[in-house]
Scaffold this motif. Structure first.
Motif, PDB file in Angstrom:
ATOM      1  N   THR A  94       0.855  -1.189   0.000  1.00 49.12           N
ATOM      2  CA  THR A  94       0.000   0.000   0.000  1.00 49.12           C
ATOM      3  C   THR A  94       0.882   1.226   0.000  1.00 49.12           C
ATOM      4  OG1 THR A  94      -1.710  -1.140   1.223  1.00 49.12           O
ATOM      5  CG2 THR A  94      -1.796   1.261   1.241  1.00 49.12           C
ATOM      6  N   THR A  95       0.926   1.922  -1.147  1.00 49.61           N
ATOM      7  CA  THR A  95       1.806   3.077  -1.272  1.00 49.61           C
ATOM      8  C   THR A  95       1.321   4.231  -0.418  1.00 49.61           C
ATOM      9  OG1 THR A  95       2.186   2.397  -3.537  1.00 49.61           O
ATOM     10  CG2 THR A  95       2.892   4.614  -2.933  1.00 49.61           C
ATOM     11  N   TYR A 149     -16.458  11.685  -5.968  1.00 40.37           N
ATOM     12  CA  TYR A 149     -15.304  11.126  -5.255  1.00 40.37           C
ATOM     13  C   TYR A 149     -14.064  11.164  -6.136  1.00 40.37           C
ATOM     14  CZ  TYR A 149     -11.888   7.851  -3.549  1.00 40.37           C
ATOM     15  OH  TYR A 149     -10.707   7.297  -3.155  1.00 40.37           O
ATOM     16  N   TYR A 150     -12.914  11.510  -5.506  1.00 41.38           N
ATOM     17  CA  TYR A 150     -11.608  11.463  -6.160  1.00 41.38           C
ATOM     18  C   TYR A 150     -10.554  10.930  -5.201  1.00 41.38           C
ATOM     19  CZ  TYR A 150     -13.042  14.181 -10.199  1.00 41.38           C
ATOM     20  OH  TYR A 150     -13.644  14.596 -11.348  1.00 41.38           O
ATOM     21  N   HIS A 151      -9.655  10.129  -5.742  1.00 44.14           N
ATOM     22  CA  HIS A 151      -8.389   9.831  -5.073  1.00 44.14           C
ATOM     23  C   HIS A 151      -7.326  10.542  -5.893  1.00 44.14           C
ATOM     24  CE1 HIS A 151      -5.165   7.639  -3.029  1.00 44.14           C
ATOM     25  NE2 HIS A 151      -4.594   7.550  -4.226  1.00 44.14           N
ATOM     26  N   VAL A 152      -6.756  11.626  -5.347  1.00 52.54           N
ATOM     27  CA  VAL A 152      -5.725  12.359  -6.079  1.00 52.54           C
ATOM     28  C   VAL A 152      -4.373  11.706  -5.799  1.00 52.54           C
ATOM     29  CG1 VAL A 152      -6.969  14.531  -6.232  1.00 52.54           C
ATOM     30  CG2 VAL A 152      -5.612  14.071  -4.205  1.00 52.54           C
ATOM     31  N   PHE A 153      -3.582  11.570  -6.832  1.00 54.40           N
ATOM     32  CA  PHE A 153      -2.350  10.799  -6.771  1.00 54.40           C
ATOM     33  C   PHE A 153      -1.158  11.675  -6.408  1.00 54.40           C
ATOM     34  CE2 PHE A 153      -4.996   7.782  -8.715  1.00 54.40           C
ATOM     35  CZ  PHE A 153      -4.352   6.554  -8.785  1.00 54.40           C
ATOM     36  N   LYS A 154      -0.327  11.162  -5.503  1.00 51.49           N
ATOM     37  CA  LYS A 154       0.933  11.819  -5.195  1.00 51.49           C
ATOM     38  C   LYS A 154       1.975  11.472  -6.260  1.00 51.49           C
ATOM     39  CE  LYS A 154       0.549  12.050  -0.139  1.00 51.49           C
ATOM     40  NZ  LYS A 154       1.175  11.631   1.140  1.00 51.49           N
ATOM     41  N   GLU A 155       3.003  12.304  -6.335  1.00 51.49           N
ATOM     42  CA  GLU A 155       4.075  12.062  -7.293  1.00 51.49           C
ATOM     43  C   GLU A 155       4.687  10.674  -7.067  1.00 51.49           C
ATOM     44  OE1 GLU A 155       8.209  14.110  -8.965  1.00 51.49           O
ATOM     45  OE2 GLU A 155       7.197  14.953  -7.202  1.00 51.49           O
ATOM     46  N   GLY A 156       4.823   9.896  -8.121  1.00 54.92           N
ATOM     47  CA  GLY A 156       5.410   8.564  -8.055  1.00 54.92           C
ATOM     48  C   GLY A 156       4.419   7.459  -7.769  1.00 54.92           C
ATOM     49  N   GLU A 157       3.228   7.814  -7.281  1.00 58.21           N
ATOM     50  CA  GLU A 157       2.263   6.789  -6.877  1.00 58.21           C
ATOM     51  C   GLU A 157       1.740   5.993  -8.061  1.00 58.21           C
ATOM     52  OE1 GLU A 157      -2.053   6.461  -4.542  1.00 58.21           O
ATOM     53  OE2 GLU A 157      -1.017   8.398  -4.700  1.00 58.21           O
ATOM     54  N   LEU A 158       1.439   6.665  -9.167  1.00 57.88           N
ATOM     55  CA  LEU A 158       0.856   5.974 -10.316  1.00 57.88           C
ATOM     56  C   LEU A 158       1.846   4.990 -10.937  1.00 57.88           C
ATOM     57  CD1 LEU A 158      -1.443   5.565 -12.310  1.00 57.88           C
ATOM     58  CD2 LEU A 158      -0.614   7.560 -13.593  1.00 57.88           C
ATOM     59  N   GLU A 159       3.092   5.451 -11.190  1.00 59.77           N
ATOM     60  CA  GLU A 159       4.059   4.529 -11.796  1.00 59.77           C
ATOM     61  C   GLU A 159       4.446   3.407 -10.831  1.00 59.77           C
ATOM     62  OE1 GLU A 159       6.463   8.427 -11.042  1.00 59.77           O
ATOM     63  OE2 GLU A 159       4.427   7.830 -11.598  1.00 59.77           O
ATOM     64  N   GLU A 160       4.431   3.715  -9.535  1.00 54.82           N
ATOM     65  CA  GLU A 160       4.726   2.672  -8.548  1.00 54.82           C
ATOM     66  C   GLU A 160       3.649   1.596  -8.574  1.00 54.82           C
ATOM     67  OE1 GLU A 160       5.571   2.757  -3.806  1.00 54.82           O
ATOM     68  OE2 GLU A 160       6.329   4.461  -4.967  1.00 54.82           O
ATOM     69  N   MET A 161       2.408   2.036  -8.711  1.00 54.89           N
ATOM     70  CA  MET A 161       1.309   1.088  -8.791  1.00 54.89           C
ATOM     71  C   MET A 161       1.433   0.232 -10.050  1.00 54.89           C
ATOM     72  SD  MET A 161      -2.776   1.892  -9.002  1.00 54.89           S
ATOM     73  CE  MET A 161      -2.710   2.818  -7.476  1.00 54.89           C
ATOM     74  N   CYS A 162       1.737   0.868 -11.167  1.00 55.35           N
ATOM     75  CA  CYS A 162       1.902   0.113 -12.411  1.00 55.35           C
ATOM     76  C   CYS A 162       3.065  -0.871 -12.304  1.00 55.35           C
ATOM     77  CB  CYS A 162       2.140   1.080 -13.572  1.00 55.35           C
ATOM     78  SG  CYS A 162       0.723   2.118 -13.992  1.00 55.35           S
ATOM     79  N   VAL A 166       6.590   0.461 -17.383  1.00 62.31           N
ATOM     80  CA  VAL A 166       6.412   1.904 -17.517  1.00 62.31           C
ATOM     81  C   VAL A 166       7.442   2.447 -18.505  1.00 62.31           C
ATOM     82  CG1 VAL A 166       6.415   4.135 -16.332  1.00 62.31           C
ATOM     83  CG2 VAL A 166       5.512   2.104 -15.168  1.00 62.31           C
ATOM     84  N   LEU A 167       6.954   2.999 -19.615  1.00 65.49           N
ATOM     85  CA  LEU A 167       7.827   3.583 -20.637  1.00 65.49           C
ATOM     86  C   LEU A 167       8.116   5.055 -20.359  1.00 65.49           C
ATOM     87  CD1 LEU A 167       6.206   2.134 -23.899  1.00 65.49           C
ATOM     88  CD2 LEU A 167       8.268   1.322 -22.743  1.00 65.49           C
ATOM     89  N   GLU A 168       7.104   5.766 -19.874  1.00 62.19           N
ATOM     90  CA  GLU A 168       7.245   7.212 -19.689  1.00 62.19           C
ATOM     91  C   GLU A 168       6.290   7.669 -18.598  1.00 62.19           C
ATOM     92  OE1 GLU A 168       6.743  11.385 -22.295  1.00 62.19           O
ATOM     93  OE2 GLU A 168       6.559   9.420 -23.274  1.00 62.19           O
TER      94      GLU A 168
END
Length: 660
Positions: A576-577, A622-635, A643-645
């Motif tokens: 869990t990030t 409803y929104y879950h706003v993402f912190k920097e790095g969270e999206l690529e970490e999840m992927c 993750v290419l970019e």
């Protein structure tokens, strides 16, 4: 236009003008509280000359000010009229006689010409005219300091070039108020404490009983004519109750706004002390509209007061960050019946009530504000090879469909009404859920998913959505994902969402899906811009009520739909990030204040609208706003996802991933 004499026969043109004026008069008196009069005054209302008609302040000023007698043009957000003030009644009379019925030609913002109808007024809207009623908890103590004390305070100030902000001069004492975070650095006090000239005044304020804490931070602002400050609430967790503002050198009209839509303008006399406590401190926004004059009421009627240089002393008592932990902030906008989901059943109910149902309700207006594709997304689509097969999952009104005529494409959206809009534009679209995509596995070359995953209310569901998107891609296929960022400012540059705070309030917000801190100066015209250059989240619109009372979420023992999140689809153990408990709201979702910086990752973002009776209703998405790095970490935790970019784009985090 002055009434013709009884013996003068009106021409057809005059009759038409008169008929239009009567129509507008009845509308304005009923809906806006404006009172039209046949008796000439130096304040006139320009019907059809408002921001809602895409008419600018400059156009009105240029058209009506032929001899330099026009003092000010007051324009209100989303209104089809403007209030124009002249030096004398004679000047206003000449203007009405000469320009009533004037046609403004089309321009870049306006496709059609508009005809201006001019009328004298002896009553203006309540949000322009100072009111005797005050927001709850607001105290104004007139003549709080003497003229001698005022002079002493002004003399104690030492303005320097580095004290200048973009639109006003500012000094800080005790702690610097940082406008980038709307807070102070409690561990970095300034060498200059609050001037000793303020000591007696602060003790006098404490003796009133309205203020409970001796301030340790002071911000001094100097406003010259035409300057103001956007609507805002001084960061609730950062400062104690009882914020004080001392007005020196000149009076000012300050506007207060309640989240429910109520607006009250308050006159702050020269040498008066404003104390914001309770509801007025924590719930109501306050701001000063930048203009050259204020309209006030006198014994003789409406009068125009030209603004002059004003200096304000704002006193605050800071709360150290370590003392904010677990502290309950009064009057915070939250709905205690809406809880963070603890299981998948909760999550489905939350998303149904506060995502899917809302989009069904607002589909038409939402679509009307979504028409300009973002450049980077457009380029991703246009770079696809000829003959590629693309899926747009969560396509909304289909604005990204049809950009590349050389590819085959299909779109889907959870909203029936948005899908129907796509059908009307001849797009191939079906109604579907991102968690259950009814498309064949390993069949698409490309997929885009714009502003969808941040509506998933648990980390498991967000990851499940990405797994499902990858499933339909062939090996080597590429997926572009956009989510709303918690960081609405990068490298000292605010997102377009925050820049649009010129519309409403002060504090932080923006997503790819929609339309409330501060830039330093806003014009009414800028604040009412209706064009969304981004896809952020919160429009002011007209709609019926949303029933939040059935949003109480119950847990289900059948927790996490493991068929969607099979361990073979992930790398390593489940991590869990970002914990939703970081919200520090006792498990309750807070309602985010539009156009402000995010305080939590899991929030409800208002979409407000007014009905014909001017009643405001809020729809909460409803929104879950993402912190920097969270999206690529999840992927990166998902098997077969490379993750290419990754990049930041207009207040959103984006990744391009490839299926391996």
């Amino acid at each position: 236009m002055a009434a013709p004499s009884a013996t003068t026969k009106m021409s057809k043109v005059e009759k038409k003008l008169k008929k239009k004026q009567i129509k507008f008069r009845d509308m304005l008196e009923k809906n806006e509280g404006i009172q039209i009069t046949e008796t000439p005054t130096k304040i006139i209302c320009v019907h059809n000359g408002g921001l809602d008609n895409s008419v600018s302040r400059e156009e009105i000023s240029t058209a009506l000010d032929k001899n330099g007698s026009l003092i000010d043009v007051i324009m209100l957000p989303k209104k089809p009229y403007s209030i124009v003030c002249f030096k004398t009644t004679e000047d206003a009379t000449k203007c009405c006689e000469e320009f009533n019925g004037l046609a403004l030609p089309p321009d870049g913002k306006r496709k059609h010409s508009v005809i201006l109808y001019l009328s004298y007024v002896n009553k203006v809207p309540s949000n322009i005219l100072p009111c005797k009623d005050l927001p709850p908890g607001l105290i104004i103590l007139e003549n709080f300091v003497s003229e001698a004390e005022e002079n002493q305070l002004i003399s104690s100030l030492h303005w320097q070039n580095d004290n200048q902000m973009k639109h006003r001069e500012v000094l800080h004492y005790g702690y610097e108020f940082r406008y980038d975070i709307n807070d102070v650095d409690a561990d970095d006090p300034l060498p200059q404490s609050i001037p000793t000239e303020c000591n007696a005044i602060l003790q006098k304020a404490l003796q009133t009983g309205y203020v409970k804490h001796l301030p340790d931070q002071l911000t001094v602002n100097k406003y010259v004519q035409g300057q103001g400050i956007p609507p805002h609430v001084d960061t609730p967790p950062a400062f104690e109750d009882g914020i004080m503002s001392l007005s020196l050198l000149f009076q000012i009209v300050m506007e207060f706004s309640h989240p429910g839509g109520q607006q009250i303008s308050v006159l702050l006399p020269r040498r008066s002390l404003l104390i914001m406590t309770g509801e007025s401190r924590y719930l109501w926004t306050h701001g000063i509209t930048p203009r050259k004059s204020d309209i006030i009421t006198t014994a003789e009627g409406l009068d125009l007061v030209m603004r002059e240089t004003r200096v304000s002393f704002t006193f605050r008592k800071i709360i150290h960050p370590k003392d904010r932990i677990g502290r309950i902030v009064p009057f915070q906008t939250s709905d205690l019946s809406i809880m963070l989901p603890k299981c998948d059943t909760d999550a489905e109910k939350l998303e149904n009530s506060h995502v899917q149902q809302v989009y069904e309700e607002i589909a038409d207006h939402f679509s009307g504000t979504r028409h300009t594709p973002w450049p980077k997304i457009s380029q991703f689509i246009k770079d696809m090879p000829v003959g590629s097969l693309m899926a747009d999952i969560g396509c909304g009104n289909g604005k990204y469909l049809g950009l590349n005529q050389s590819v085959y494409e299909v779109g889907s959206d959870r909203s029936v009404n948005l899908s129907e809009i796509c059908h009307g534009r001849s797009h191939e679209v079906y109604v579907g859920d991102v968690l259950h995509i009814p498309l064949r596995s390993s069949s698409f070359d490309f997929c885009i998913c714009i502003a969808v995953i941040h509506h998933m209310s648990t980390q498991e569901r967000r990851e499940a959505a990405i797994i499902e998107l990858l499933r339909i891609l062939r090996s080597g296929g590429k997926l572009l994902i956009y989510v709303w960022a918690m960081e609405q400012e990068r490298h000292k540059i605010k997102s377009k969402y925050l820049k649009e705070s010129k519309l409403h309030n002060t504090d932080k917000d923006q997503s790819l899906c929609s339309n409330v801190n501060c830039s330093d100066k806003l014009t009414s015209e800028e604040s009412a811009s209706k064009e969304n250059a981004y896809q952020g989240d919160s429009q002011v619109m007209n709609h019926k009520s949303e029933n939040d009372s059935n949003s109480k979420l119950a847990c289900d023992s059948q927790s996490n739909k493991k068929d969607l999140l099979d361990s073979s689809d992930r790398k390593g153990t489940e991590e869990t990030t970002v914990s939703q408990a970081d919200n520090k709201t006792n498990g309750c979702l807070t309602v985010h204040k539009n156009r402000t910086y995010f305080q939590q990752q899991d929030v409800l973002v208002p979409w407000e609208r007014k009905d014909q009776d001017n009643n405001t209703t809020s729809f909460h998405r409803y929104y879950h706003v993402f912190k920097e790095g969270e999206l690529e970490e999840m992927c990166g935790r998902i098997s077969g996802c490379h993750v290419l970019e990754k990049y930041y784009d207009q207040g959103n985090w984006a990744v391009i991933v490839q299926k391996q």
